[in-house]
Design an enzyme around this catalytic site. Structure first.
Site, PDB file in Angstrom:
ATOM      1  N   HIS A   1       0.913  -1.274  -0.025  1.00 13.96           N
ATOM      2  CA  HIS A   1       0.080  -0.029  -0.059  1.00 13.96           C
ATOM      3  C   HIS A   1       0.922   1.171  -0.027  1.00 13.96           C
ATOM      4  CE1 HIS A   1      -3.581  -2.044   1.913  1.00 13.96           C
ATOM      5  NE2 HIS A   1      -2.758  -2.786   2.251  1.00 13.96           N
TER       6      HIS A   1
ATOM      7  N   GLU B   1       2.317  -1.073   4.510  1.00  8.87           N
ATOM      8  CA  GLU B   1       2.156   0.592   3.816  1.00  8.87           C
ATOM      9  C   GLU B   1       3.550   1.168   3.590  1.00  8.87           C
ATOM     10  OE1 GLU B   1      -0.583   2.100   3.343  1.00  8.87           O
ATOM     11  OE2 GLU B   1      -2.183   0.936   4.757  1.00  8.87           O
TER      12      GLU B   1
ATOM     13  N   HIS C   1      -2.368  -2.724  -3.495  1.00 13.74           N
ATOM     14  CA  HIS C   1      -3.973  -2.480  -3.216  1.00 13.74           C
ATOM     15  C   HIS C   1      -4.908  -2.469  -4.017  1.00 13.74           C
ATOM     16  CE1 HIS C   1      -6.616  -0.635   0.297  1.00 13.74           C
ATOM     17  NE2 HIS C   1      -7.230  -1.871  -0.231  1.00 13.74           N
TER      18      HIS C   1
ATOM     19  N   ASP D   1      -3.606   2.867  -4.557  1.00 12.24           N
ATOM     20  CA  ASP D   1      -2.216   2.738  -3.968  1.00 12.24           C
ATOM     21  C   ASP D   1      -1.583   1.333  -4.419  1.00 12.24           C
ATOM     22  OD1 ASP D   1      -4.458   2.133  -2.083  1.00 12.24           O
ATOM     23  OD2 ASP D   1      -2.644   1.390  -0.832  1.00 12.24           O
TER      24      ASP D   1
HETATM   25 ZN   LIG Z   1      -4.109   0.727   0.570  1.00  7.08          ZN
END
Ligand SMILES: [Zn+2]
Length: 202
Positions: A40, A138, A177, A187
């Site tokens: 992400h 992330e 994602h 993303d």
């Molecule tokens: Zn995401």
């Protein structure tokens, strides 16, 4: 960044890495092991890096009482202590297993054996509810700005450590994602260099 990342299989935690454990997590379904890695991108506020906001979002204290110098009724007009307006996302109950900051620093929020709430409505190769069986990582960034060398280095290290700790994972099952929630999520963005990551993992 340390030389080699390792994961304590009994706890699902990275060894020697900053941890900010999130309440936005629960158990995976009975018998389900992680088999998918989801990359992400995140920034809070959008396009700004650093700051405590990602920690606070994942820990459920982005809105409301933030402590510090702010109290109800504070004058927030332009002072240095004013916080950005997060009212649109303050109530979200989301998390990821780990975040990699622009400098490559890793923070862990959810043990890898547990289910983090990162993917939302999603599907991979016909299997819905990707949170059940995935690990969410992330990268601090946006869809438009290149991720940093340090982030690629840390991401590759983290993926290697995860594949070593969880044999059900493989470098052949890594997605963005946007791949598992097309039309809803963009993303980590077109700037994410998949060939570079795959070459680093080869
Ligand atoms: Zn995401």
């Amino acid at each position: 960044m340390q030389e080699t990342l390792s994961i304590d299989a009994s706890t699902g935690l990275l060894v020697g890495v900053r941890q900010v454990l999130s309440p936005h997590a629960d158990e995976r379904p009975q018998g389900v092991l992680p088999s998918l890695l989801v990359v992400h991108g995140i920034s809070l506020p959008a396009g700004e890096f650093g700051g405590p906001w990602i920690d606070r979002l994942f820990c459920g204290n982005l809105g409301g009482n933030l402590g510090g110098n702010l109290t109800a009724g504070s004058n927030l007009t332009g002072g240095d202590n004013s916080q950005p307006d997060f009212s649109a996302i303050a109530g979200l109950r989301v998390s990821a297993h780990a975040v990699i900051r622009r400098g490559g620093e890793i923070s862990q929020y959810v043990p890898f054996g547990a289910r983090a709430w990162h993917a939302g409505e999603s599907s991979y190769q016909g299997h819905a509810a990707c949170n059940d069986y995935s690990i969410g990582i992330e990268l601090e960034g946006t869809d438009l700005l290149a991720y940093t060398d340090a982030q690629y280095d840390s991401l590759a290290q983290l993926i290697r450590a995860l594949c070593a700790a969880y044999p059900t994972l493989s470098t052949g099952h890594i997605v963005g994602h946007s791949d598992i929630a097309p039309g809803r999520k963009t993303d980590p963005g077109a700037v994410f260099d998949w060939p570079r990551l795959r070459a680093m993992l080869a």
